[in-house]
Design a protein around this motif. Structure first.
Motif, PDB file in Angstrom:
ATOM      1  N   ARG A 147       1.063  -1.025   0.051  1.00  0.00           N
ATOM      2  CA  ARG A 147       0.206  -0.305  -0.290  1.00  0.00           C
ATOM      3  C   ARG A 147       0.919   1.421   0.221  1.00  0.00           C
ATOM      4  O   ARG A 147       0.221   2.536  -0.946  1.00  0.00           O
ATOM      5  N   ALA A 205       2.474   2.182  -3.248  1.00  0.00           N
ATOM      6  CA  ALA A 205       1.828   2.972  -4.336  1.00  0.00           C
ATOM      7  C   ALA A 205       2.172   4.377  -4.937  1.00  0.00           C
ATOM      8  O   ALA A 205       1.682   4.974  -5.546  1.00  0.00           O
ATOM      9  N   VAL A 234       0.420  -1.075  -8.588  1.00  0.00           N
ATOM     10  CA  VAL A 234       1.241  -0.658  -7.053  1.00  0.00           C
ATOM     11  C   VAL A 234       2.745  -1.864  -7.284  1.00  0.00           C
ATOM     12  O   VAL A 234       2.602  -1.984  -6.294  1.00  0.00           O
ATOM     13  N   TYR A 236      -2.934  -3.549 -10.509  1.00  0.00           N
ATOM     14  CA  TYR A 236      -3.723  -2.571  -9.290  1.00  0.00           C
ATOM     15  C   TYR A 236      -4.518  -3.270  -7.959  1.00  0.00           C
ATOM     16  O   TYR A 236      -3.734  -4.772  -7.540  1.00  0.00           O
ATOM     17  N   TRP A 237      -3.892  -2.304  -6.849  1.00  0.00           N
ATOM     18  CA  TRP A 237      -4.282  -3.155  -5.703  1.00  0.00           C
ATOM     19  C   TRP A 237      -5.206  -3.893  -5.199  1.00  0.00           C
ATOM     20  O   TRP A 237      -5.302  -5.205  -4.767  1.00  0.00           O
ATOM     21  N   ARG A 258      -2.324   7.903   0.005  1.00  0.00           N
ATOM     22  CA  ARG A 258      -2.377   6.443  -0.393  1.00  0.00           C
ATOM     23  C   ARG A 258      -4.000   5.523  -0.924  1.00  0.00           C
ATOM     24  O   ARG A 258      -3.276   5.105  -2.225  1.00  0.00           O
ATOM     25  N   ARG A 259      -4.759   6.460  -0.583  1.00  0.00           N
ATOM     26  CA  ARG A 259      -6.199   6.180  -0.967  1.00  0.00           C
ATOM     27  C   ARG A 259      -6.463   6.418  -2.159  1.00  0.00           C
ATOM     28  O   ARG A 259      -7.060   6.066  -3.116  1.00  0.00           O
ATOM     29  N   LEU A 315      -4.483   4.237  -4.369  1.00  0.00           N
ATOM     30  CA  LEU A 315      -5.229   2.692  -4.566  1.00  0.00           C
ATOM     31  C   LEU A 315      -6.284   2.264  -5.196  1.00  0.00           C
ATOM     32  O   LEU A 315      -6.523   1.682  -5.988  1.00  0.00           O
ATOM     33  N   SER A 316      -6.888   3.355  -5.432  1.00  0.00           N
ATOM     34  CA  SER A 316      -8.285   3.305  -5.604  1.00  0.00           C
ATOM     35  C   SER A 316      -9.049   4.369  -6.253  1.00  0.00           C
ATOM     36  O   SER A 316     -10.234   4.703  -6.719  1.00  0.00           O
ATOM     37  N   ALA A 352      -6.699   5.477  -9.828  1.00  0.00           N
ATOM     38  CA  ALA A 352      -5.269   4.889  -8.995  1.00  0.00           C
ATOM     39  C   ALA A 352      -4.494   4.202  -9.727  1.00  0.00           C
ATOM     40  O   ALA A 352      -5.040   4.880 -11.158  1.00  0.00           O
TER      41      ALA A 352
END
Length: 612
Positions: free
Chosen positions: A382, A385, A401, A407-408, A564-565, A568-569, A398
């Motif tokens: 995480r 990323a 990673v 992707y995550w 981070r979010r 990641l997404s 996103a």
């Protein structure tokens, strides 16, 4: 899997100014300091409401911030609206953790007991303090009740654990079977312990050559399910963790082992050997370890944890060749890794090539510790990323990673172990706030509540503990629901239904109460308003449980997690203004915002239609 079967009540973390009422010597090496004053009542500090002091658990702890014994300065961390405290490096250096020995609501006093041997910051303060002086106290952040689902308890610890053990024995009801084992410095340090419980008490006296580990391993092991509570010097009690698990079969949820302190060298003032020179002593092992979690050191440390380096050294791999065999890696590669870990003061190597764990290395040797889990392989993926943050900022979506371009969500779908680690982290974080939800949201009298999203099982389980007769529905992806059901205690699963849905807001029309748990974490920001729209259209009451970034005074963790979010997404941690805008886009308004604690908020939404 449950973290513990002990029921926990979570409080907002508060900072209070208290006054010393009395000082009492309980034994040659134990002094009691009784605190009181208006700071124990509800009041306001710097515009933040401070609730009354609460402590109901026998091992509740607070941080006491004492003045620097050299300079006399005492930087005070200030409370924040979200139930947290803004700590500075200076205030952390002057804070020490102590058990709340007792709370007397009639006199408005609390007591803390200090061990007086060696040179210590807080113990030195306890030696010198006099009635009338002020001191700042933070916490408790939670109270955890004694277990009720076991046949007997083991309470064991050294001098520093004696206050908690004494409080436990006073609080436990008649008929509770308890083995209590306490290690003290001298025979004169044994104090009277009162209890209505059925107690078998063993004292281990160091001056007689006795020690805690041997004393615990020598008790009669009673039949039935045991709960083991052990506290003391981190290295000293370490053998009991493995012994309890492997020799006695005590399960994780029935084990509570805490390193209350760690033996370390301290620098004292030249003409006062019992006064700590805080500046010269330097930061603690925990503080130094935190500094290492930056880029190259962080990646080396995390790789070593993933390989199991510290656990293998702890288990007896005492040389590079032995460690290489344990890791199944080339010896030359292991030598290079060991060199780096020595530079970072995580491993030691003597002239004969024998390896050992340093003070910080010990913190990384237990794979079950919160420290190790917080920098697990999933946490590292995480974190990495963020290498694509520039692209995420440009696109608002996103980024891959890993070097394979995954992707995550793709990475987790293809790597079960990674996904389970990530789920464990979500569940553990949920455990810190879930106990406060029923009171914060007002769920007493509710018949059925839908818990939708990550950590749904933890939130449902903790709520059902506190709301008699409640039935819960776990909603979310197939993975979230399956994991959520596993996090509910077996005795409560018959009162739980499940609903698999790719979007958290997709619940049956007419749903009475819907708790949307962190809906902004795993979905792109472009979908957040749609999630809220579905929720307010279908449920009579919608409460969003989420962290909120304070735009004016942002918290370091929140802003980092927000980025981070994004990587990641495409998700986020919204600000209050952003959440209000999302609600408006969803045809709703923010009706109420309540602090849950630990920086998490409960935000109730209501549809615009029919509002005044």
């Amino acid at each position: 899997m449950q973290r513990t079967t002990r029921e926990t009540t979570v409080y907002p973390i508060a900072i209070r100014e208290l006054q010393v009422q009395r000082v009492e010597d309980l034994s040659p090496h134990m002094r009691r300091v009784v605190l009181g004053g208006p700071g124990l009542d509800d009041h306001e500090r710097n515009g933040v409401a401070i609730p009354p002091f609460r402590s109901t658990g026998f091992d509740d702890d607070v941080k006491i911030i004492v003045p620097d014994p050299v300079t006399g300065l005492c930087p005070i961390p200030e409370p924040q609206p979200g139930g947290t405290v803004a700590w500075s490096e200076e205030s952390v250096a002057l804070a020490r953790t102590y058990t709340v020995r007792s709370v007397d609501p009639e006199t408005g006093e609390i007591a803390m007991d200090f061990v007086l041997h060696g040179t210590g910051l807080a113990s030195g303060w306890a030696r010198r303090v006099t009635p009338g002086e002020s001191v700042y106290v933070a916490g408790p952040k939670a109270s955890t009740a004694a277990p009720t689902d076991v046949d007997w308890m083991l309470l064991a610890g050294d001098d520093t654990a004696l206050p908690a053990i004494a409080r436990a024995l006073e609080d436990l009801p008649r008929g509770t079977r308890v083995h209590a084992v306490v290690e003290v410095a001298t025979a004169a340090d044994r104090i009277e312990l009162r209890s209505d419980a059925d107690v078998s008490l063993t004292w281990a006296v160091r001056e007689n050559g006795e020690d805690l580990v041997s004393a615990v391993q020598g008790i009669e092991w009673w039949p039935g399910e045991a709960f083991a509570w052990v506290a003391g010097e981190a290295l000293g009690i370490k053998p009991l963790r493995r012994w309890l698990r492997e020799e006695r079969g005590v399960t994780r949820e029935h084990t509570d082992i805490s390193g209350y302190w760690r033996r370390r060298d301290v620098v004292s003032v030249a003409d006062s050997p019992d006064v700590v020179d805080v500046g010269a002593t330097g930061p603690s092992a925990e503080a130094r370890l935190h500094e290492l979690t930056e880029l190259t050191p962080a990646l080396v440390v995390r790789s070593a944890i993933a390989l199991g380096v510290f656990s293998h050294v702890d288990d007896g791999a005492a040389s590079v060749p032995e460690l290489a065999r344990a890791l199944d890696l080339p010896e030359d590669s292991v030598q290079r890794l060991v060199r780096a870990l020595r530079v970072y003061d995580l491993l030691s190597e003597d002239a004969e090539g024998r390896l050992g764990l340093t003070e910080m290395g010990v913190l990384l040797a237990d794979p079950e510790s919160r420290t190790v889990r917080s920098i697990s392989r999933a946490a590292t993926v995480r974190e990495l990323a963020l290498a694509g943050l520039d692209r995420a900022l440009a696109t608002g979506s996103a980024v891959p990673v890993d070097t394979a371009g995954r992707y995550w969500d793709e990475r987790c779908a293809q790597d079960t172990a990674l996904a389970e680690e990530a789920d464990d982290h979500v569940a553990e974080e949920a455990w810190f706030t879930a106990p406060a939800i029923p009171a914060a949201v007002g769920l007493d009298g509710s018949a059925t509540v839908v818990f939708a999203g990550p950590g749904c099982g933890v939130y449902a389980d903790e709520t059902m503990r506190r709301v008699p007769g409640l039935r819960a529905v776990l909603a979310g992806s197939e993975t979230e629901v399956r994991r959520g059901l596993a996090d509910v205690a077996a005795v409560r699963r018959e009162h739980v239904a499940t609903l698999v849905t790719p979007v958290p807001g997709d619940v049956p029309d007419g749903t009475d109460t819907l708790l949307l748990l962190d809906p902004f974490a795993s979905l792109p920001g472009t979908e957040h308003a749609d999630v809220l729209r579905r929720a307010v259209e279908r449920a009579r009451r919608v409460v969003v449980v989420s962290a909120l970034v304070d735009h004016e005074n942002p918290d370091e963790y929140d802003v980092e997690e927000d980025l981070r979010r994004l990587c990641l997404s495409g998700g986020e941690i919204p600000t209050r203004r952003r959440l209000s805008a999302l609600a408006a886009d969803a045809g709703a308004i923010v009706h109420d915002v309540s602090a849950v604690g630990w920086g998490v908020w409960a935000v109730e939404l209501r549809p615009l239609t029919g509002t005044v």
